[in-house]
Design a protein around this motif. Structure first.
Motif, short mmCIF file in Angstrom:
data_model
loop_
_atom_site.label_atom_id
_atom_site.label_comp_id
_atom_site.label_asym_id
_atom_site.label_seq_id
_atom_site.Cartn_x
_atom_site.Cartn_y
_atom_site.Cartn_z
N GLU A 26 3.65 12.15 0.16
CA GLU A 26 5.06 11.77 0.28
C GLU A 26 5.31 10.40 -0.32
OE1 GLU A 26 7.18 12.46 4.03
OE2 GLU A 26 5.46 13.67 4.65
N LEU A 27 4.39 9.47 -0.07
CA LEU A 27 4.55 8.12 -0.62
C LEU A 27 4.47 8.14 -2.15
CD1 LEU A 27 2.45 6.08 1.97
CD2 LEU A 27 4.94 5.97 1.61
N TYR A 28 3.53 8.90 -2.67
CA TYR A 28 3.40 9.02 -4.13
C TYR A 28 4.69 9.59 -4.72
CZ TYR A 28 2.01 10.94 -8.62
OH TYR A 28 1.96 11.28 -9.95
N ALA A 29 5.20 10.66 -4.12
CA ALA A 29 6.44 11.28 -4.60
C ALA A 29 7.60 10.28 -4.55
CB ALA A 29 6.77 12.52 -3.78
N GLU A 30 7.65 9.48 -3.50
CA GLU A 30 8.71 8.49 -3.37
C GLU A 30 8.58 7.41 -4.45
OE1 GLU A 30 12.24 7.38 -1.67
OE2 GLU A 30 11.06 9.13 -1.12
N ARG A 31 7.35 7.01 -4.75
CA ARG A 31 7.14 6.01 -5.81
C ARG A 31 7.65 6.55 -7.14
NH1 ARG A 31 3.82 5.06 -9.85
NH2 ARG A 31 2.22 6.58 -9.34
N ILE A 32 7.32 7.80 -7.43
CA ILE A 32 7.76 8.42 -8.69
C ILE A 32 9.28 8.54 -8.70
CG2 ILE A 32 7.67 10.53 -10.08
CD1 ILE A 32 5.07 8.75 -10.07
N LYS A 33 9.86 8.99 -7.59
CA LYS A 33 11.32 9.16 -7.48
C LYS A 33 12.05 7.84 -7.73
CE LYS A 33 14.67 10.31 -3.91
NZ LYS A 33 14.80 10.71 -2.50
N LYS A 34 11.47 6.75 -7.21
CA LYS A 34 12.09 5.43 -7.36
C LYS A 34 11.74 4.78 -8.69
CE LYS A 34 12.64 4.47 -2.50
NZ LYS A 34 12.75 3.43 -1.51
N ASN A 35 10.94 5.49 -9.51
CA ASN A 35 10.56 4.99 -10.82
C ASN A 35 9.84 3.64 -10.75
OD1 ASN A 35 10.33 5.43 -13.58
ND2 ASN A 35 12.20 4.28 -14.03
N VAL A 36 8.94 3.52 -9.78
CA VAL A 36 8.14 2.31 -9.60
C VAL A 36 6.75 2.60 -10.16
CG1 VAL A 36 7.14 0.73 -7.89
CG2 VAL A 36 9.44 1.65 -7.54
N SER A 37 6.27 1.74 -11.03
CA SER A 37 4.93 1.94 -11.59
C SER A 37 3.87 1.52 -10.57
CB SER A 37 4.75 1.14 -12.88
OG SER A 37 4.65 -0.24 -12.58
N GLN A 38 2.66 1.98 -10.79
CA GLN A 38 1.56 1.56 -9.92
C GLN A 38 1.40 0.04 -9.97
OE1 GLN A 38 -1.91 3.73 -11.25
NE2 GLN A 38 -1.48 5.43 -9.85
N ASN A 68 1.09 1.94 5.63
CA ASN A 68 2.31 1.19 5.97
C ASN A 68 2.60 0.14 4.91
OD1 ASN A 68 4.51 0.83 7.81
ND2 ASN A 68 3.57 -1.11 8.40
N ARG A 69 1.58 -0.50 4.41
CA ARG A 69 1.72 -1.51 3.35
C ARG A 69 2.33 -0.87 2.11
NH1 ARG A 69 -3.72 -4.54 1.52
NH2 ARG A 69 -2.90 -5.76 -0.18
N TYR A 70 1.82 0.29 1.72
CA TYR A 70 2.32 1.04 0.58
C TYR A 70 3.79 1.41 0.82
CZ TYR A 70 2.02 4.69 -3.11
OH TYR A 70 2.20 5.47 -4.23
N ALA A 71 4.08 1.92 2.01
CA ALA A 71 5.45 2.31 2.36
C ALA A 71 6.40 1.13 2.27
CB ALA A 71 5.48 2.92 3.76
N LYS A 72 6.00 0.00 2.82
CA LYS A 72 6.86 -1.20 2.79
C LYS A 72 7.14 -1.63 1.36
CE LYS A 72 5.95 -3.26 7.28
NZ LYS A 72 5.40 -4.43 8.00
N GLY A 73 6.17 -1.47 0.48
CA GLY A 73 6.35 -1.81 -0.92
C GLY A 73 7.43 -0.97 -1.58
N LEU A 74 7.71 0.20 -0.99
CA LEU A 74 8.76 1.08 -1.51
C LEU A 74 10.03 0.98 -0.69
CD1 LEU A 74 6.57 4.26 -2.18
CD2 LEU A 74 7.47 2.64 -3.88
#
Length: 85
Positions: A26-38, A68-74
């Motif tokens: 879910e976090l990976y999908a959200e990162r892609i959806k928000k167009n945020v690079s690694q 949680n850290r990853y989630a907060k970054g998004l």
């Protein structure tokens, strides 16, 4: 690998690990959806890009703190709940 083999291998994964895999997906999908690079995410959360890549490839299971850290970054908050068994 055949679908039946994949289903068998997935069903052998402990439930707590499936939870982490689902959250990471879910976090990976959200990162892609928000167009945020690694790289961008890594900078926001104080990691290096290869560390984010390893998380996303599930080379090891991340802790709840790391999720949680990853989630907060998004701009998200990790929420863990309880359900009856």
């Amino acid at each position: 690998m055949r679908l039946s083999e994949l289903e068998t291998s997935f069903s052998s994964i402990p439930t707590d690990e499936k939870f982490v895999i689902d959250i990471m997906a879910e976090l990976y999908a959200e990162r892609i959806k928000k167009n945020v690079s690694q790289r961008e995410l890594a900078e926001k959360i104080g990691m290096k890009q290869p560390q984010v890549a390893k998380l996303e490839m599930l080379e090891s299971l991340p802790t709840l703190r790391t999720l949680n850290r990853y989630a907060k970054g998004l701009g998200l908050k990790l929420k863990v709940g309880l359900v009856p068994v």
